[in-house]
Design a protein around this motif. Structure first.
Motif, PDB file in Angstrom:
ATOM      1  N   ILE A   1       0.775  -1.106  -0.279  1.00  0.00           N
ATOM      2  CA  ILE A   1       0.155  -0.092   0.057  1.00  0.00           C
ATOM      3  C   ILE A   1       0.621   1.225   0.214  1.00  0.00           C
ATOM      4  N   TYR A   2       1.908   1.122   0.971  1.00  0.00           N
ATOM      5  CA  TYR A   2       2.626   2.583   0.893  1.00  0.00           C
ATOM      6  C   TYR A   2       3.619   2.518  -0.449  1.00  0.00           C
ATOM      7  N   LEU A   3       3.983   1.612  -1.005  1.00  0.00           N
ATOM      8  CA  LEU A   3       5.059   1.739  -2.010  1.00  0.00           C
ATOM      9  C   LEU A   3       3.901   2.186  -3.173  1.00  0.00           C
ATOM     10  N   PHE A   4       2.769   1.824  -3.401  1.00  0.00           N
ATOM     11  CA  PHE A   4       2.028   2.107  -4.511  1.00  0.00           C
ATOM     12  C   PHE A   4       1.325   3.383  -4.333  1.00  0.00           C
ATOM     13  N   SER A   5       1.243   3.978  -3.214  1.00  0.00           N
ATOM     14  CA  SER A   5       0.596   5.016  -3.115  1.00  0.00           C
ATOM     15  C   SER A   5       1.593   6.386  -2.731  1.00  0.00           C
ATOM     16  N   GLY A   6       2.821   6.099  -3.031  1.00  0.00           N
ATOM     17  CA  GLY A   6       4.026   6.861  -2.552  1.00  0.00           C
ATOM     18  C   GLY A   6       3.928   7.975  -3.599  1.00  0.00           C
ATOM     19  N   SER A   7       4.049   9.259  -2.956  1.00  0.00           N
ATOM     20  CA  SER A   7       3.846  10.666  -3.959  1.00  0.00           C
ATOM     21  C   SER A   7       5.247  10.708  -4.830  1.00  0.00           C
ATOM     22  N   LYS A   8       5.183  11.517  -5.423  1.00  0.00           N
ATOM     23  CA  LYS A   8       6.436  11.802  -6.340  1.00  0.00           C
ATOM     24  C   LYS A   8       7.484  12.584  -5.393  1.00  0.00           C
ATOM     25  N   ASP A   9       7.149  13.121  -4.563  1.00  0.00           N
ATOM     26  CA  ASP A   9       8.142  13.702  -3.460  1.00  0.00           C
ATOM     27  C   ASP A   9       8.760  12.685  -2.658  1.00  0.00           C
ATOM     28  N   PHE A  10       7.908  11.743  -2.446  1.00  0.00           N
ATOM     29  CA  PHE A  10       8.447  10.608  -1.753  1.00  0.00           C
ATOM     30  C   PHE A  10       9.425   9.911  -2.338  1.00  0.00           C
ATOM     31  N   TRP A  11       9.420   9.529  -3.649  1.00  0.00           N
ATOM     32  CA  TRP A  11      10.338   8.918  -4.306  1.00  0.00           C
ATOM     33  C   TRP A  11      11.745   9.575  -4.661  1.00  0.00           C
ATOM     34  N   GLY A  12      11.178  10.864  -5.011  1.00  0.00           N
ATOM     35  CA  GLY A  12      12.197  11.880  -5.282  1.00  0.00           C
ATOM     36  C   GLY A  12      13.120  11.945  -3.861  1.00  0.00           C
ATOM     37  N   HIS A  13      12.486  12.083  -2.821  1.00  0.00           N
ATOM     38  CA  HIS A  13      13.327  12.049  -1.407  1.00  0.00           C
ATOM     39  C   HIS A  13      14.128  10.908  -1.373  1.00  0.00           C
ATOM     40  N   THR A  14      13.421   9.752  -1.604  1.00  0.00           N
ATOM     41  CA  THR A  14      13.982   8.139  -1.235  1.00  0.00           C
ATOM     42  C   THR A  14      15.210   7.885  -2.237  1.00  0.00           C
ATOM     43  N   LEU A  15      14.999   8.311  -3.550  1.00  0.00           N
ATOM     44  CA  LEU A  15      16.048   7.927  -4.498  1.00  0.00           C
ATOM     45  C   LEU A  15      17.114   8.968  -4.903  1.00  0.00           C
ATOM     46  N   TRP A  16      16.941  10.090  -4.600  1.00  0.00           N
ATOM     47  CA  TRP A  16      17.898  11.283  -5.104  1.00  0.00           C
ATOM     48  C   TRP A  16      17.473  12.473  -3.844  1.00  0.00           C
ATOM     49  N   MET A  17      17.995  11.954  -2.835  1.00  0.00           N
ATOM     50  CA  MET A  17      17.893  13.140  -1.437  1.00  0.00           C
ATOM     51  C   MET A  17      18.231  14.400  -2.011  1.00  0.00           C
TER      52      MET A  17
END
Lengths: 166, 392, 62
Positions: free
Chosen positions: B271-287
């Motif tokens: 659930i949380y991986l599929f509802s992750g926002s763009k910001d979440f992925w941005g911060h996770t992958l390219w802090m």
């Protein structure tokens, strides 16, 4: 860890996943959606009721303020009217007074004038009267004086005497 | 906890009448369960009366106690109620076994194993030989008639099968699901009659409000929490009911099964991986805000954190808490046996009763706390994933 | 044997951590009693994370 991996049962995992999924779908349809919706509507209702109560209170306040303003206005108007009336009264009295005064003055003046003219007339009449009387008296006196010759002579003499003096 | 209790007290005034309605329905369910139990139990007893006459397996030594507890903590294929030591009769009701073997699907009742758990009884179903060793069903290799064990008591000529049986845990889950659907379905239906719930719903409604206002809203955010409410509410009550069922003498240990907690944690992760926002992925992958050299390293760490460590801590916490709780309660009950020699039956029973009661009270708290924490952390992780940062 | 010692170390560490969390939470509540609810929630979350760590270590070590 080995023990745990050994205990892990893929079948149970599968059953659990299926059951949980079905349960979530069922509960969502038959329980959570209606429950949350009615909670929401109830909360909105309460909020609306509170809001409208607040609004009513404000309106009431406004109304009261309006009433007060109206009352104040009426009072001010009454005051103004009273003041105006008082002023008018004063003015009228003043006007009446001055008019009365002027009238009285003019009457007095007229009276004065009348008295003066009457006096003058009286004086004139008196003068003419006195003159007439004096002439009459003088006539009578003269007649009396000049009734005999001696007396006439005496007068002529005296008069001549006086005349020579000049 | 304290705030919860307060909320509960404030929001919940159960009138006498409603209590009666609630108790009536509970009574009804209890009677239903009892009737089912007794029917199955008697049927089973009649069938297998002659099977276990090798003397009662009385539990006396610490080793036996340990084994008994370990056995209890595992899932089982039948619903064991008690064993009559005089006759050696097991009173239990069987549950269906559904296994996917090398030859295809096989179904039968677990009573065919005759309570054997050591691979002695072999059930043959259409050319497939099945046996049960330590609560697991094994399929014997072709040609083998008997299980051969190696030195570590591992079966040499048998392998595990995919086991979709309605085991005790699955039965517990179904029971919990049924209770939830009945309870909350009634609450939902109650709203059609009036805005204020009646009966047992009065006790359930504050709990729903609690999950919404104390768990979901503050952690996920006012705007997005609605989407996840179904999952959070279902999981919260599912775990709580199963934890509480585990405290009853029925002896469910559903949330102490690693497969169950793994499944719950995987649901959260998905659930949380599929509802992750763009910001979440941005911060996770390219802090942003760190040197470029560090960014890939950070991305790996963050990804491992979100994909592995967070769900692992979720599943292990629930599993370990419930297992430890059952272990402690059962060990304390077992004090009756272990301390009998030293202190006599009365003293040992008294001590065991007092300690078990104390731990059980704590376990009731833990039952709630673990459901709360699982839901809380799930919503926290979901909140992290859906959060949208203001870019400065 | 060694994993028992390890388990003991884990429990000591977790105990110290939990004590610190609890103590700090109590101090914070004493300082701001009106924020007790929020502090409790935060305390439980951090306690749960610590517990997860400790259990993880225990299970991995077992």
């Amino acid at each position: 860890m080995d023990q745990l991996l050994n205990d892990f049962s893929p079948g149970l995992f599968f059953m659990q996943a299926i059951i949980l999924l079905i349960l979530i779908v069922l509960m969502r349809k038959f329980a959570w959606k209606p429950i949350l919706e009615s909670l929401q509507t109830r909360e909105d209702g309460i909020k609306n009721a509170l809001d409208s109560a607040e609004k009513a209170r404000l309106e009431m306040q406004n109304l009261q303020a309006d009433n007060k303003k109206l009352l104040n206005e009426a009072r001010a108007e009454r005051e103004a009217m009273l003041k105006e009336a008082r002023e008018m009264k004063d003015k009228m009295i003043e006007a009446a007074k001055t008019e009365a005064e002027t009238q009285a003055n003019s009457i007095i003046e007229q009276a004065h004038a009348a008295i003066e003219s009457e006096k003058k007339a009286a004086i004139a009449e008196l003068k003419s009267h006195v003159a007439g009387l004096s002439i009459e008296i003088a006539e009578k006196v003269l007649r009396e004086e000049l009734s005999d010759n001696s007396k006439q002579q005496k007068l002529v003499d005296s008069l001549i005497g006086e005349a020579t003096l000049n | 906890m304290c705030t919860f209790a307060q909320n509960f007290r404030e929001r919940n005034f159960i009138s006498l009448e409603n209590m009666m309605v609630a108790t009536k329905s509970i009574k009804f369910i209890a009677i239903l369960v009892l009737m089912m139990t007794s029917v199955f139990a008697f049927a089973n007893e009649g069938e297998h009366d002659n099977q276990h006459h090798e003397g009662g397996n009385k539990i006396d030594t610490p080793e036996e106690i340990k084994e008994y507890i370990a056995h209890h903590l595992k899932d089982s294929h039948d619903f064991h109620l008690y064993t009559n030591n005089e006759t050696g009769t097991h009173v239990s009701f069987p549950l269906p076994v559904i296994v996917w073997t090398s030859e295809g699907l096989r179904t039968f009742m677990s009573s065919e194993f005759h309570h054997d758990d050591n691979g002695h009884v072999i059930v043959e179903k259409d050319g497939v030989k099945l046996t049960k060793i330590h609560s697991k069903i094994y399929e014997l290799e072709a040609g083998a008639d008997e299980v051969v064990f190696d030195d570590h008591h591992h079966a040499e000529n048998a392998h595990k099968v995919l086991d979709f049986s309605i085991t005790k845990s699955v039965f517990g889950m179904l029971l919990a699901g049924l209770l939830m659907i009945l309870g909350f379905g009634a609450l939902a239906k109650g709203y059609k009659k009036g805005a204020i719930p009646t009966g047992f719903g009065r006790a359930l409604e504050p709990l729903v409000i609690y999950v919404r206002d104390e768990i979901a809203r503050p952690n996920i955010g006012e705007k997005k929490y609605r989407k996840f409410m179904s999952f959070l509410l279902t999981v919260f009550f599912f775990i709580w009911i199963l934890n509480l069922l585990g405290l009853t003498p029925l002896g469910f240990n559903v949330t102490g099964q690693i497969a169950v907690t793994v499944c719950l944690a995987i649901f959260t992760v998905v659930i949380y991986l599929f509802s992750g926002s763009k910001d979440f992925w941005g911060h996770t992958l390219w802090m942003p805000g760190v040197p470029y050299i560090l960014r890939p390293i950070l991305a790996v760490i963050e990804l491992i954190g979100f994909v592995l460590i967070k769900p692992f801590s979720l599943l292990v916490r629930l599993f370990a808490n419930m297992t430890a709780g059952h272990f402690v309660v059962m060990s304390l009950i077992a004090l009756v046996i272990t301390m009998k020699e030293a202190f006599g039956p009365v003293a040992s029973t008294g001590v065991s009763l007092a300690l078990a009661l104390f731990i059980s009270v704590i376990e009731i708290l833990v039952a709630f706390l673990q459901a709360f924490i699982f839901t809380m952390l799930s919503s926290l992780f979901i909140g992290m994933a859906v959060e949208e940062h203001d870019h400065h | 044997m060694y994993n028992l010692i390890g388990a003991g170390l884990i429990v000591i560490g977790a105990g110290l951590g939990l004590g610190k969390i609890g103590g700090s939470a109590m101090e914070a509540i004493a300082r701001q009693p009106e924020a007790a609810g929020k502090i409790q929630t935060a305390m439980i979350i951090i306690g749960a994370l610590l517990e997860g760590l400790a259990f993880g270590a225990l299970i991995l070590g077992k």
